[in-house]
Design a protein around this motif. Sequence first.
Motif, PDB file in Angstrom:
ATOM      1  N   GLN A 113      32.614  14.542 -30.777  1.00  0.00           N
ATOM      2  CA  GLN A 113      32.815  13.938 -32.094  1.00  0.00           C
ATOM      3  C   GLN A 113      31.797  12.845 -32.404  1.00  0.00           C
ATOM      4  N   ASN A 114      31.189  12.268 -31.369  1.00  0.00           N
ATOM      5  CA  ASN A 114      30.337  11.106 -31.568  1.00  0.00           C
ATOM      6  C   ASN A 114      28.875  11.338 -31.213  1.00  0.00           C
ATOM      7  N   SER A 115      28.492  12.603 -31.055  1.00  0.00           N
ATOM      8  CA  SER A 115      27.103  12.905 -30.766  1.00  0.00           C
ATOM      9  C   SER A 115      26.671  14.144 -31.540  1.00  0.00           C
ATOM     10  N   TYR A 116      25.493  14.628 -31.230  1.00  0.00           N
ATOM     11  CA  TYR A 116      24.891  15.754 -31.936  1.00  0.00           C
ATOM     12  C   TYR A 116      25.618  17.057 -31.613  1.00  0.00           C
ATOM     13  N   PRO A 117      25.915  17.956 -32.576  1.00  0.00           N
ATOM     14  CA  PRO A 117      25.483  17.929 -33.972  1.00  0.00           C
ATOM     15  C   PRO A 117      26.455  17.260 -34.947  1.00  0.00           C
ATOM     16  N   GLN A 118      27.618  16.779 -34.473  1.00  0.00           N
ATOM     17  CA  GLN A 118      28.524  16.092 -35.395  1.00  0.00           C
ATOM     18  C   GLN A 118      27.845  14.870 -36.010  1.00  0.00           C
ATOM     19  N   VAL A 119      27.038  14.180 -35.225  1.00  0.00           N
ATOM     20  CA  VAL A 119      26.242  13.067 -35.733  1.00  0.00           C
ATOM     21  C   VAL A 119      24.819  13.588 -35.910  1.00  0.00           C
ATOM     22  N   ASN A 120      24.413  13.754 -37.154  1.00  0.00           N
ATOM     23  CA  ASN A 120      23.100  14.316 -37.431  1.00  0.00           C
ATOM     24  C   ASN A 120      22.042  13.263 -37.751  1.00  0.00           C
ATOM     25  N   ASP A 121      22.460  12.002 -37.879  1.00  0.00           N
ATOM     26  CA  ASP A 121      21.502  10.923 -38.083  1.00  0.00           C
ATOM     27  C   ASP A 121      20.986  10.525 -36.702  1.00  0.00           C
ATOM     28  N   LEU A 122      19.901  11.165 -36.280  1.00  0.00           N
ATOM     29  CA  LEU A 122      19.407  10.957 -34.922  1.00  0.00           C
ATOM     30  C   LEU A 122      18.825   9.563 -34.723  1.00  0.00           C
TER      31      LEU A 122
END
Length: 466
Positions: free
Chosen positions: A125-134
């Motif tokens: 939930q807290n990393s890629y790809p759920q977080v796409n702002d790298l």
Amino acid sequence: MLSMKRRGAARLAAAVVASGLVAAGAIATAGTAAADETTPAHGGATATLGGLKTFDQAVVHSDGGDQRVGAGLFEMSVDNGGTLQTYCIDIHNPTQQQAKYQEVPWSASSLHNNADAGKIRWILQNSYPQVNDLAALASKAGAGNLTEKTAAAGTQVAIWRFSDHVKVDAVDPAAEKLAEYLEKNAQSVAEPKASLTLDPPAVSGKSGGKLGPVTVHTNADSVTISPAAGAPAGVKVVGKDGKPVTSAADGTQLFFDVPKGTADGNTSLTAQAATKVPVGRAFTGIGEHAKSQTQILAGSSESTVSAAATVSWKKQGAIPAITAEKNCAKGGVDVTASNKGDEAFRFQLSGKDYEVKPGASQTVTVPVGEDQPYNITITGAGGFKKSFTGVLDCKTAGSGGGKPSSKPSPASVGGSTTGGGHGTDLAETGSSSATPMIAGVAVVLVVVGGAAVFFLRKKKAGTPAQ
């Protein structure tokens, strides 16, 4: 490839008979021999593994020496529409190309006894790809510059440390920084619910009334309900009010209305929906691919999910409903027999005799060795026979002290470059010459009792049907 589209962009309308893919709901009437089934089937998504798509390198440290492997996102094509992205949760076990996978609860996978399973979901939930702002992700992790490849690799490495409890490091320094950040900050999060299940998957009773209920559990807005093709005349799928049902929502109770005088028999219904599969759902290999590397969901497009339930009825006598489901905690398969008739249901299982009184049910756990195929057969009076087949795969390959696989993931050098998810929870991924192309969408279901016909609404030009 398929990218995620808006919810509601397409919906399936189905007229589908019960499929042999849905084993836990399979049921036979006394006096009827039933075909073998594959266990378990919990409903939800069934997909074909397309390969490791967005990845970089990692090194696994073990007594047998260090081993360099590809670490990152796999891609799967969902039967009848949709795309999934997954990470591996079984590093020592190789994948089988074009392997078929089924969505399952943690209890039916290697996560069943893993106290860190909830931390793995937090990472998802807290990393890629759920977080796409790298850039933001790299800033939080102190990782400098992250690419899609290194973000996927760092995420996979952190997951392996909890899923397999192995010593593994990302080769790229930024990816390793991300892995360390995720491992350090991970918190336990509850298991996600299934995308679609029917409970129970098998019911029975006397003809002349409503048999059930079968309760719909789903995260979809709407589910299409279809009776089996060739159902006996007069037999209908209805709601609590007795009116015919063609669609349902989460919590809807369904019944089979079997008119008085209907000849003894059985039929089924299928539920289908288009929805996103919840992040953190486990996927295990099925059929000949049962030992393919276990996966966990990282992102989903709107995908086709389905489940089935069956019913058996008689005028009198024992009226059994039989289900089977893997029980990883007990190292076996739970076979449950319920009896809605007016006589006791007597059956034989694993060389022992059992009796289920009218209105009662009994669950018997049949021990099965890890990684061992099984063929469990229940027999009863009047020629009753029901079989369940499968492979018990409840542990990571390394949990037994084995050496790392020579090919934990598809052979990989470098990794693919992606275009990012643009704010969606399914990152767009390209393909690498070192990895297989994604499988085409499977469109054929194994059918019990008749042909299955699917209707797909056409989307706007340029959007794939899902």
